[in-house]
Design an enzyme around this catalytic site. Structure first.
Site, PDB file in Angstrom:
ATOM      1  N   CYS A   2      19.677  -5.719 -22.970  1.00  0.00           N
ATOM      2  CA  CYS A   2      18.880  -3.381 -22.464  1.00  0.00           C
ATOM      3  C   CYS A   2      18.632  -3.446 -20.954  1.00  0.00           C
ATOM      4  CB  CYS A   2      17.212  -3.663 -23.712  1.00  0.00           C
ATOM      5  SG  CYS A   2      17.685  -3.486 -25.551  1.00  0.00           S
ATOM      6  N   ARG A  27      23.815  -6.878 -18.018  1.00  0.00           N
ATOM      7  CA  ARG A  27      22.881  -7.414 -19.019  1.00  0.00           C
ATOM      8  C   ARG A  27      23.462  -7.416 -20.191  1.00  0.00           C
ATOM      9  NH1 ARG A  27      17.385  -7.450 -16.577  1.00  0.00           N
ATOM     10  NH2 ARG A  27      16.803  -6.612 -18.393  1.00  0.00           N
ATOM     11  N   TRP A  76      20.600  -2.751 -26.544  1.00  0.00           N
ATOM     12  CA  TRP A  76      22.121  -4.635 -26.858  1.00  0.00           C
ATOM     13  C   TRP A  76      20.867  -4.312 -28.573  1.00  0.00           C
ATOM     14  CZ3 TRP A  76      20.793  -9.397 -28.716  1.00  0.00           C
ATOM     15  CH2 TRP A  76      21.717  -9.964 -28.947  1.00  0.00           C
ATOM     16  N   ASN A 102      12.590  -2.410 -24.369  1.00  0.00           N
ATOM     17  CA  ASN A 102      13.613  -3.831 -24.173  1.00  0.00           C
ATOM     18  C   ASN A 102      12.257  -4.743 -25.096  1.00  0.00           C
ATOM     19  OD1 ASN A 102      14.731  -2.412 -22.998  1.00  0.00           O
ATOM     20  ND2 ASN A 102      14.592  -3.964 -21.001  1.00  0.00           N
ATOM     21  N   GLY A 103      12.920  -5.740 -25.793  1.00  0.00           N
ATOM     22  CA  GLY A 103      12.134  -6.197 -27.249  1.00  0.00           C
ATOM     23  C   GLY A 103      12.025  -6.139 -28.320  1.00  0.00           C
ATOM     24  N   GLU A 515      30.951 -27.051 -21.421  1.00  0.00           N
ATOM     25  CA  GLU A 515      30.896 -26.021 -20.439  1.00  0.00           C
ATOM     26  C   GLU A 515      32.795 -25.841 -20.642  1.00  0.00           C
ATOM     27  OE1 GLU A 515      28.799 -23.733 -19.138  1.00  0.00           O
ATOM     28  OE2 GLU A 515      29.575 -22.597 -17.975  1.00  0.00           O
ATOM     29  N   LYS A 519      32.809 -21.630 -21.953  1.00  0.00           N
ATOM     30  CA  LYS A 519      33.594 -20.751 -21.527  1.00  0.00           C
ATOM     31  C   LYS A 519      34.964 -19.499 -22.426  1.00  0.00           C
ATOM     32  CE  LYS A 519      31.709 -19.654 -18.129  1.00  0.00           C
ATOM     33  NZ  LYS A 519      30.042 -20.646 -17.752  1.00  0.00           N
ATOM     34  N   GLU A 522      32.934 -17.626 -25.152  1.00  0.00           N
ATOM     35  CA  GLU A 522      32.623 -16.262 -24.950  1.00  0.00           C
ATOM     36  C   GLU A 522      33.788 -15.086 -24.118  1.00  0.00           C
ATOM     37  OE1 GLU A 522      28.943 -16.089 -22.010  1.00  0.00           O
ATOM     38  OE2 GLU A 522      30.406 -18.481 -20.868  1.00  0.00           O
ATOM     39  N   HIS A 538      36.143 -40.648 -35.214  1.00  0.00           N
ATOM     40  CA  HIS A 538      35.865 -41.038 -36.089  1.00  0.00           C
ATOM     41  C   HIS A 538      35.527 -39.527 -36.955  1.00  0.00           C
ATOM     42  CE1 HIS A 538      33.802 -44.582 -35.161  1.00  0.00           C
ATOM     43  NE2 HIS A 538      33.721 -43.805 -33.373  1.00  0.00           N
ATOM     44  N   LYS A 638      23.705 -10.515 -20.785  1.00  0.00           N
ATOM     45  CA  LYS A 638      23.786 -11.239 -19.257  1.00  0.00           C
ATOM     46  C   LYS A 638      22.323 -12.368 -19.495  1.00  0.00           C
ATOM     47  CE  LYS A 638      24.986 -13.324 -15.385  1.00  0.00           C
ATOM     48  NZ  LYS A 638      25.646 -14.496 -15.403  1.00  0.00           N
TER      49      LYS A 638
HETATM   50  O1  M6R Z   1      19.403 -17.507 -17.065  1.00  0.00           O
HETATM   51  P1  M6R Z   1      20.303 -18.443 -18.005  1.00  0.00           P
HETATM   52  O2  M6R Z   1      20.815 -19.299 -17.205  1.00  0.00           O
HETATM   53  O3  M6R Z   1      18.832 -18.776 -18.537  1.00  0.00           O
HETATM   54  O4  M6R Z   1      21.268 -17.796 -19.124  1.00  0.00           O
HETATM   55  C1  M6R Z   1      21.011 -18.934 -19.981  1.00  0.00           C
HETATM   56  C2  M6R Z   1      22.368 -17.952 -20.980  1.00  0.00           C
HETATM   57  O5  M6R Z   1      22.559 -17.257 -21.654  1.00  0.00           O
HETATM   58  C3  M6R Z   1      23.778 -18.316 -20.340  1.00  0.00           C
HETATM   59  O6  M6R Z   1      23.662 -19.351 -19.764  1.00  0.00           O
HETATM   60  C4  M6R Z   1      25.059 -18.090 -21.137  1.00  0.00           C
HETATM   61  O7  M6R Z   1      25.129 -19.435 -22.186  1.00  0.00           O
HETATM   62  C5  M6R Z   1      26.127 -17.824 -20.142  1.00  0.00           C
HETATM   63  N1  M6R Z   1      27.101 -16.555 -20.804  1.00  0.00           N
HETATM   64  C6  M6R Z   1      27.299 -18.028 -20.048  1.00  0.00           C
HETATM   65  O8  M6R Z   1      27.960 -18.376 -19.347  1.00  0.00           O
END
Ligand code: M6R
Length: 643
Positions: A2, A27, A76, A102-103, A515, A519, A522, A538, A638
């Site tokens: 948002c 965002r 959003w 927002n929120g 990680e 990636k 997502e 296991h 974001k």
């Molecule tokens: O802004 P932040 O680092 O606190 O965000 C945390 C997660 O939302 C962020 O790292 C998210 O997992 C990313 N989209 C990963 O690429």
């Protein structure tokens, strides 16, 4: 997640608001809207669209609407699906109040019931619309805007940022902030409101960060601010340095690719910055000081003498540092993966035990406040709701808190005891890339700086650590160059055909493998699961087949490497398809692999950093083959500013 943009002033609002919404697209959102008090008939005109801001732009331009005061929003979806009815702005029944939000309004259900019982009709399923109806009613009861807002916030529970526009007060805007970011840009004869300074960086560098639990009444020439008890709040204007604000793609097809390639520079900048803030002639206020002395200080880097003033920047007393018995790292998503890697740095280099917490879990676990500990919050955006609330929880126990972030104007920076800013530059793509590598780099530096303070390493070892980081940043970039052609021409096409992947790592490469799996999930929407390689036998070993490639990330510790080779053999013995990210000379692993990427050797603790660029590039290219919207993957935002 948002975005709010609003304007009141001598100029017209439409172009500014639409451009501002475009800058906040990163965002994450699924619908957008704009409303203004139309200059022609002095009544509200508005447009709401589902999908991209470009669609909103087209509709607003077609409708030929504009005015001197207006609000805009990217939504959003939380309460209700993404459709035109649920898109913001929302209105009260008589359409005299318009609101963007927002929120989350936690008390929305009971408020809605009360309002419906007193005759209000609702058009959407959002929590936001409740505020429009409620505020419209309160304006009739109270004689001043201030009293109406005070009544509103006493009834609206939750975390929110609001911008309100009223037909009966056509020269004013109201901005309300409760645990959700909102800033005012102060112009000449005009003022700007946004949830991120990026929206107005080219209009003014004078910024007023609305304090938490406060609201502002804004017209073109003035801003009045009050806290939720009705006390006047002084307007502290800060000069923000917008050198970071270049958000062009600069010829790259996607922001993600641009940001992957920016990593070497971002790490270099971050390390020079750390050297700078750690040196003796530092000006600690430089971050908001437009005439900062950074350049002068930089010239002294080679003869640097490390200053203890760094601890002041981090909000730590020397005694606290001497007695430190535990470090806690708290974060979400990619930043949490970075923490899991950083744990190895701190425990190995500083010999201090580390506990790593997911911010969304930490808040609801039993908490045992201990002295002699410090809490480090890692967040690219500095706004992630769960991490911010975890920070507030720790602050409430008066324990030392430090934020490591990429956004110095963020809420976490304002609320933490101290902070360490990374110099990654704006990260626009939803998938975090350069922020991840800078988080790792800056904490590798800090771990050495703590070790230097505690007498565990020498000054020379400190300098070597800085050089090791720069060398690894070089490897991060050069490895992409080595495999760029092969990946983009053949490998990405081949691997894009698979429907699921398994990622394996061990020791320091396990969080890195997590990680990598995140990636892939997502941005490509391919299912990926990650395991510590030693756990294969296991249970997960049952999943091995030809249709599920196994991506394995190596390490540079000889003992752990041998264990990984054994795990690779387990995979091959079951006809699994193995892709390895290996280091030069790791021939056993390379021979076992169906496909391998060979990376120059670096310091063992920096192995994940060395593999970062290539891993991200490989996943980026697979996703590109699938034609996904790489920079804005579905359902994601974001900045995750709701819990
Ligand atoms: O802004 P932040 O680092 O606190 O965000 C945390 C997660 O939302 C962020 O790292 C998210 O997992 C990313 N989209 C990963 O690429």
């Amino acid at each position: 997640m948002c975005g709010i943009v609003a304007y009141v002033g001598k100029g017209h609002c439409k172009d500014f608001i639409l451009e501002g919404l475009t800058r906040l697209e990163y965002r994450g959102y699924d619908s957008a809207g704009f409303a203004c008090i139309n200059s022609e008939h002095k009544r509200f005109s508005y447009v709401k669209t589902v999908g991209l801001v470009s669609a909103l732009k087209e509709s607003v331009n077609k409708a030929l609407i504009d005015g001197h005061v207006g609000i805009g929003h990217t939504r959003w979806a939380t309460h209700g699906i993404a459709n035109q009815e649920n898109a913001h702005p929302h209105f009260n029944c008589s359409k005299s109040v318009s609101i963007v939000h927002n929120g989350i309004i936690e008390s929305h259900e009971e408020l809605r019931e009360k309002l419906i019982n007193s005759g209000h009709d609702f058009y959407s399923t959002t929590d936001t619309e409740v505020i429009a109806h409620l505020f419209g009613s309160l304006l009739k009861i109270h004689h001043t805007l201030k009293n109406a807002v005070l009544d509103l916030v006493s009834q609206a529970a939750g975390a929110y940022a609001l911008a309100l526009l009223m037909e009966d007060y056509p020269d004013q805007l109201i901005a309300v902030r409760r645990r959700s970011p909102l800033v005012i840009g102060i112009g000449e004869g005009e003022n700007f409101i946004a949830s991120d300074v990026l929206a107005f960086w080219d209009k003014t560098n004078k910024v007023f960060f609305i304090p938490d639990n406060s609201f502002a009444i804004i017209n073109k020439d003035s801003v009045q601010c009050y806290d939720f008890a009705g006390n006047s709040v002084p307007i502290k204007i800060q000069d923000v340095d917008f050198k970071f604000a270049n958000t062009d793609k600069q010829g790259f097809e996607h922001y993600m690719l641009k940001e992957i390639y920016e990593q070497k520079k971002a790490i270099d900048n971050t390390i020079s910055f750390c050297r700078f803030i750690g040196s003796k002639d530092v000006c600690l206020k430089h971050i908001f000081d437009p005439n900062n002395k950074r350049k002068e200080c930089k010239s002294n880097i080679d003869s640097i003498e490390y200053s203890e003033e760094i601890w002041q920047q981090l909000g730590l007393e020397i005694e606290q540092l001497k007695n430190l018995k535990q470090i806690n790292l708290i974060a979400a998503g990619t930043s949490w993966h970075a923490c899991r890697i950083i744990q190895f740095f701190i425990e190995t280099i500083c010999k201090i035990p580390v506990h790593v917490f997911l911010s969304s879990e930490f808040r609801y676990m039993p908490f045992f406040p201990k002295v002699d500990t410090v809490f480090i919050f890692i967040s690219q955006s500095g706004e992630t709701a769960d991490t911010l609330e975890a920070l507030r929880l720790v602050n409430s126990y008066n324990l030392p808190t430090i934020v490591v972030t990429n956004v110095v104007s963020s809420t976490m920076v304002r609320e933490a005891g101290g902070f360490l800013p990374m110099q990654a530059g704006p990260e626009i793509s939803v998938a975090s890339t350069k922020a991840f590598s800078c988080q790792i780099s800056i904490l590798y530096w800090l771990a050495h700086r703590i070790a230097l303070f505690r007498g565990l390493i020498s000054l020379d070892q400190m300098r070597v650590a800085e050089d090791d980081l720069l060398v690894t940043a070089e490897v991060l970039e050069s490895s992409i160059e080595t495999y760029k052609w092969e990946i983009s021409q053949t490998l990405a096409k081949f691997y894009a055909k698979f429907e699921r992947f398994i990622f394996l790592g061990r020791h320091i490469s396990y969080p890195f493998a997590m990680e990598a799996a995140l990636k892939l999930k997502e941005i490509s929407y391919i299912f990926a699961q990650c395991y510590p390689a030693g756990e294969l036998k296991h249970g997960p070993i049952a999943l091995i087949d030809k249709r599920t490639p196994i991506i394995m990330f190596s390490v540079l510790d000889d003992l752990i490497y041998q264990k990984l080779v054994a795990n690779a053999q387990e995979v091959k013995a079951r006809n699994g398809h193995l892709v390895s990210f290996a280091f030069e000379g790791q021939n056993e692993l390379i021979k076992l692999s169906d496909c391998s990427f060979i990376i120059p050797r670096v310091k063992p603790l920096l192995a994940p950093l060395a593999m970062t660029g290539l891993m991200q590039f490989f996943i980026y290219q697979i996703t590109k083959e699938l034609g996904r919207p790489i920079d804005k993957p579905r359902n994601l935002a974001k900045s995750v500013t709701v819990e």
